[in-house]
Design an enzyme around this catalytic site. Structure first.
Site, PDB file in Angstrom:
ATOM      1  N   ASP A  13       0.807  -1.226   0.000  1.00 38.30           N
ATOM      2  CA  ASP A  13       0.000   0.000   0.000  1.00 38.30           C
ATOM      3  C   ASP A  13       0.838   1.273   0.000  1.00 38.30           C
ATOM      4  OD1 ASP A  13      -2.173  -1.710   0.126  1.00 38.30           O
ATOM      5  OD2 ASP A  13      -2.247  -1.630   2.318  1.00 38.30           O
ATOM      6  N   LYS A  16       1.802   2.139  -5.132  1.00 38.75           N
ATOM      7  CA  LYS A  16       2.333   1.586  -6.387  1.00 38.75           C
ATOM      8  C   LYS A  16       1.410   1.886  -7.568  1.00 38.75           C
ATOM      9  CE  LYS A  16       2.396  -2.451  -4.320  1.00 38.75           C
ATOM     10  NZ  LYS A  16       2.106  -2.057  -2.934  1.00 38.75           N
ATOM     11  N   GLY A  40      -4.534  -4.228  -3.814  1.00 40.91           N
ATOM     12  CA  GLY A  40      -5.522  -3.188  -4.121  1.00 40.91           C
ATOM     13  C   GLY A  40      -4.723  -1.962  -4.500  1.00 40.91           C
ATOM     14  N   HIS A  41      -4.690  -1.650  -5.784  1.00 38.21           N
ATOM     15  CA  HIS A  41      -3.857  -0.549  -6.275  1.00 38.21           C
ATOM     16  C   HIS A  41      -4.753   0.610  -6.704  1.00 38.21           C
ATOM     17  CE1 HIS A  41      -0.241  -3.419  -7.178  1.00 38.21           C
ATOM     18  NE2 HIS A  41      -0.615  -3.421  -5.921  1.00 38.21           N
ATOM     19  N   GLN A 223       2.012  -6.072  -3.162  1.00 37.75           N
ATOM     20  CA  GLN A 223       2.457  -6.203  -1.770  1.00 37.75           C
ATOM     21  C   GLN A 223       3.750  -5.386  -1.569  1.00 37.75           C
ATOM     22  OE1 GLN A 223       1.349  -9.508  -3.403  1.00 37.75           O
ATOM     23  NE2 GLN A 223      -0.508  -8.434  -2.807  1.00 37.75           N
TER      24      GLN A 223
HETATM   25  P1  GDP Z   1      -0.747   0.328  -3.526  1.00 37.26           P
HETATM   26  O1  GDP Z   1      -1.342  -0.947  -3.068  1.00 37.26           O
HETATM   27  O2  GDP Z   1       0.722   0.399  -3.293  1.00 37.26           O
HETATM   28  O3  GDP Z   1      -1.104   0.677  -4.952  1.00 37.26           O
HETATM   29  O4  GDP Z   1      -1.381   1.472  -2.613  1.00 37.26           O
HETATM   30  P2  GDP Z   1      -2.931   1.608  -2.221  1.00 37.26           P
HETATM   31  O5  GDP Z   1      -3.678   2.099  -3.375  1.00 37.26           O
HETATM   32  O6  GDP Z   1      -3.423   0.377  -1.557  1.00 37.26           O
HETATM   33  O7  GDP Z   1      -2.849   2.672  -1.061  1.00 37.26           O
HETATM   34  C1  GDP Z   1      -2.313   3.939  -1.274  1.00 37.26           C
HETATM   35  C2  GDP Z   1      -3.388   4.966  -0.903  1.00 37.26           C
HETATM   36  O8  GDP Z   1      -2.801   6.234  -0.766  1.00 37.26           O
HETATM   37  C3  GDP Z   1      -4.449   5.121  -1.977  1.00 37.26           C
HETATM   38  O9  GDP Z   1      -5.657   5.436  -1.359  1.00 37.26           O
HETATM   39  C4  GDP Z   1      -3.924   6.289  -2.800  1.00 37.26           C
HETATM   40  O10 GDP Z   1      -4.975   6.993  -3.457  1.00 37.26           O
HETATM   41  C5  GDP Z   1      -3.313   7.141  -1.737  1.00 37.26           C
HETATM   42  N1  GDP Z   1      -2.164   7.946  -2.142  1.00 37.26           N
HETATM   43  C6  GDP Z   1      -1.188   7.653  -3.037  1.00 37.26           C
HETATM   44  N2  GDP Z   1      -0.249   8.614  -3.043  1.00 37.26           N
HETATM   45  C7  GDP Z   1      -0.638   9.525  -2.123  1.00 37.26           C
HETATM   46  C8  GDP Z   1      -0.069  10.737  -1.648  1.00 37.26           C
HETATM   47  O11 GDP Z   1       1.005  11.171  -2.043  1.00 37.26           O
HETATM   48  N3  GDP Z   1      -0.772  11.401  -0.669  1.00 37.26           N
HETATM   49  C9  GDP Z   1      -1.948  10.945  -0.179  1.00 37.26           C
HETATM   50  N4  GDP Z   1      -2.546  11.642   0.768  1.00 37.26           N
HETATM   51  N5  GDP Z   1      -2.511   9.800  -0.611  1.00 37.26           N
HETATM   52  C10 GDP Z   1      -1.854   9.098  -1.560  1.00 37.26           C
HETATM   53  P1  IMO Z   2      -0.901  -4.182  -2.242  1.00 42.59           P
HETATM   54  O1  IMO Z   2      -0.424  -4.728  -3.566  1.00 42.59           O
HETATM   55  C1  IMO Z   2      -1.006  -4.593   2.082  1.00 42.59           C
HETATM   56  C2  IMO Z   2      -1.062  -8.651   3.712  1.00 42.59           C
HETATM   57  C3  IMO Z   2      -2.322  -9.100   4.402  1.00 42.59           C
HETATM   58  C4  IMO Z   2      -1.743 -10.076   5.392  1.00 42.59           C
HETATM   59  C5  IMO Z   2      -0.613 -10.729   4.611  1.00 42.59           C
HETATM   60  C6  IMO Z   2      -0.991 -12.043   3.960  1.00 42.59           C
HETATM   61  O2  IMO Z   2      -2.196  -3.465  -2.310  1.00 42.59           O
HETATM   62  O3  IMO Z   2       0.196  -3.410  -1.596  1.00 42.59           O
HETATM   63  P2  IMO Z   2      -2.512 -12.742   1.892  1.00 42.59           P
HETATM   64  O4  IMO Z   2      -3.901 -12.358   1.529  1.00 42.59           O
HETATM   65  O5  IMO Z   2      -1.491 -12.356   0.885  1.00 42.59           O
HETATM   66  O6  IMO Z   2      -2.397 -14.165   2.311  1.00 42.59           O
HETATM   67  O7  IMO Z   2      -2.198 -11.882   3.221  1.00 42.59           O
HETATM   68  O8  IMO Z   2      -0.251  -9.797   3.604  1.00 42.59           O
HETATM   69  N1  IMO Z   2      -1.272  -8.147   2.334  1.00 42.59           N
HETATM   70  C7  IMO Z   2      -1.204  -6.856   1.990  1.00 42.59           C
HETATM   71  N2  IMO Z   2      -1.041  -5.749   2.745  1.00 42.59           N
HETATM   72  N3  IMO Z   2      -1.109  -4.470   0.748  1.00 42.59           N
HETATM   73  C8  IMO Z   2      -1.240  -5.563  -0.020  1.00 42.59           C
HETATM   74  O9  IMO Z   2      -1.195  -5.513  -1.375  1.00 42.59           O
HETATM   75  C9  IMO Z   2      -1.347  -6.827   0.601  1.00 42.59           C
HETATM   76  N4  IMO Z   2      -1.520  -8.084   0.137  1.00 42.59           N
HETATM   77  C10 IMO Z   2      -1.461  -8.879   1.213  1.00 42.59           C
HETATM   78  O10 IMO Z   2      -2.969  -8.024   5.019  1.00 42.59           O
HETATM   79  O11 IMO Z   2      -1.156  -9.387   6.463  1.00 42.59           O
HETATM   80 MG    MG Z   3      -2.878  -1.625  -1.823  1.00 48.27          MG
END
Ligand code: GDP
Ligand code: IMO
Ligand code: MG
Length: 423
Positions: A13, A16, A40-41, A223
């Protein structure tokens, strides 16, 4: 031409999805190489927020070919739903999306097994997203999984039944109810029929021929390194290789063909699910980070645990991935603080001070030792370039560069595409 890799350096998270979408116009191909719908991207542009679980984050750029690589575990039901959801954005997925025939299929019972294993662990549970990731990779390594190419074979149903019987035996051992199974299977087979109509390919040829033809490829990690099956905080990890090496095996690209490695990290730390997190904050500061950063899981909606930046962990991730450029995300979330803490070392119970993530560190109490830096404590909405940064934010960036010995080439100051400062 070499393949660039973008991956998360923390517990996922990091942002990415946003950055792959921002960088995509510089590439011809974006490819996912591991993980599955546990990811979840999030992408934000034109006032709309999209969350992708299976589809690579280049999908909103019409000139990009998006590849779901062989290292991915694929849930056909989630993929179908995701593609249908994109319908209103007039995306030509027959042209812009292809799936490796060697990607592994998540079947309904993988999700039930995930739940059964987690339940049996009690308070030692991993905190899995329950998408069936662990059991599917178990079957892959155990050489009994189904792959996407299998759906084209006339004996797919027989292969499915064999796997199902094995899963039924395990599930009955765990006394796990199968009430949901019929309903899940119905959607599964509908989705399989849909996936058959997609472009299913031998993606390792497409990727290597593209590189030989001078095309630019960006591999999109899911991840993060601290969730890696080998180097993460085992057993509280995911079941795939989330590192640069995983991009090689997950796409069929030789190590000598890896170019830049973009390591992406938040200006602080978060983690969802269980497992060690030395800098976790249980106080108002942690709560303020969660609120300011809207730190709730993109896949499960669970509140993310929050804490200060952990340098030993970041240095470790940089080392195992060979990171060549750093991208710092969510700097704006720290706007609210007068002072910012950064963990430089851990103190162990015996009084010793360490800065390495050794085998033992996962199981012992490691108290972070912090360095305090001045916060900028102002909004970053007006910031358009690095020169506009408040002095304290510039100070934070240069302190981290000195410690990490890798340049920070991008700072993100908000979730939208536009809120991205390249240096
Ligand atoms: P990923 O899994 O690495 O793609 O990241 P996620 O989408 O799960 O979580 C990142 C969260 O932070 C999302 O809700 C993005 O919209 C948000 N986000 C990304 N870059 C920034 C930033 O620079 N500032 C803020 N406030 N939110 C951001
Ligand atoms: P993105 O790509 C954050 C965590 C789960 C749990 C552990 C194992 O959005 O960054 P799993 O379902 O893979 O067996 O869970 O890994 N986890 C993540 N945490 N971002 C993710 O993906 C994750 N994918 C799995 O919360 O702790
Ligand atoms: Mg994510």
């Amino acid at each position: 031409m070499k393949m660039d890799v973008l991956l998360g350096l923390q517990w996922g998270d990091e942002g990415k999805g946003k950055i792959v979408d921002v960088l995509a116009p510089e590439y011809e191909i974006v490819a996912r190489f591991q993980g599955g719908p546990n990811a979840g991207h999030t992408l934000e542009f034109d006032g709309i927020k999209h969350v992708l679980h299976q589809i690579p984050s280049g999908i909103f750029r019409s000139q990009i070919l998006n590849i779901i690589g062989n290292g991915v575990v694929l849930d056909p039901v989630i993929l179908k739903k995701e593609i249908e959801g994109l319908g209103k954005f007039s995306i030509d997925y027959m042209k812009n999306l292809v799936v490796s025939k060697k990607a592994t299929i998540i079947v309904p019972t993988h999700k039930l097994l995930d739940a059964a294993y987690e339940k049996s662990k009690g308070d030692k549970k991993i905190g899995s997203t329950l998408k069936g990731i662990g059991p599917t990779y178990q079957d892959k390594i155990g050489r009994s999984a189904l792959r996407i190419g299998d759906i084209l074979s006339p004996d797919f149903n027989d292969k499915y039944q064999t796997l199902l019987e094995k899963h039924r035996t395990i599930l009955s051992f765990y006394d796990f109810p199968l009430d949901e199974l019929q309903e899940l299977e119905k959607s599964f087979f509908e989705a399989i029929a849909f996936v058959k109509s997609l472009n299913l390919i031998d993606s390792e040829y497409v990727v290597n021929e593209a590189l030989s033809g001078g095309k630019k490829i960006l591999a999109e990690g899911a991840q993060g390194s601290l969730l890696d099956i080998d180097f993460g905080s085992y057993p509280f990890v995911t079941s795939s290789s989330t590192m640069t090496a995983g991009a090689c095996s997950g796409l069929g690209v030789a190590p000598s063909r890896i170019g830049e490695v973009f390591g992406i990290f938040k200006a602080y730390c978060t983690r969802v699910g269980s497992g060690p997190f030395p800098t976790e904050l249980f106080d108002d500061t942690g709560e303020a980070m969660r609120k300011e950063g809207n730190e709730f899981g993109s896949t499960t909606g669970r509140p993310r645990r929050c804490g200060w930046l952990d340098l030993p962990a970041l240095k470790y991730s940089i080392m195992i991935n060979g990171v060549t450029q750093l991208f710092m995300m969510k700097a704006d979330v720290l706007n609210i603080f007068e002072e910012i803490q950064v963990c430089t070392h851990y103190q162990l119970k015996d009084g010793s001070v360490v800065d390495k993530l050794t085998f033992e560190i996962s199981d012992i109490e490691a108290t972070p030792i912090y360095k305090t830096l001045p916060g900028w404590n102002c909004g970053l909405d007006e910031v358009r370039s690095y020169d506009d940064f408040p002095a304290e934010l510039k100070g934070y960036v240069s302190y981290l560069e000195k410690e990490l010995q890798v340049p920070i080439r991008l700072v993100s100051v908000g979730p939208d595409r536009m809120q991205t400062i390249l240096r």
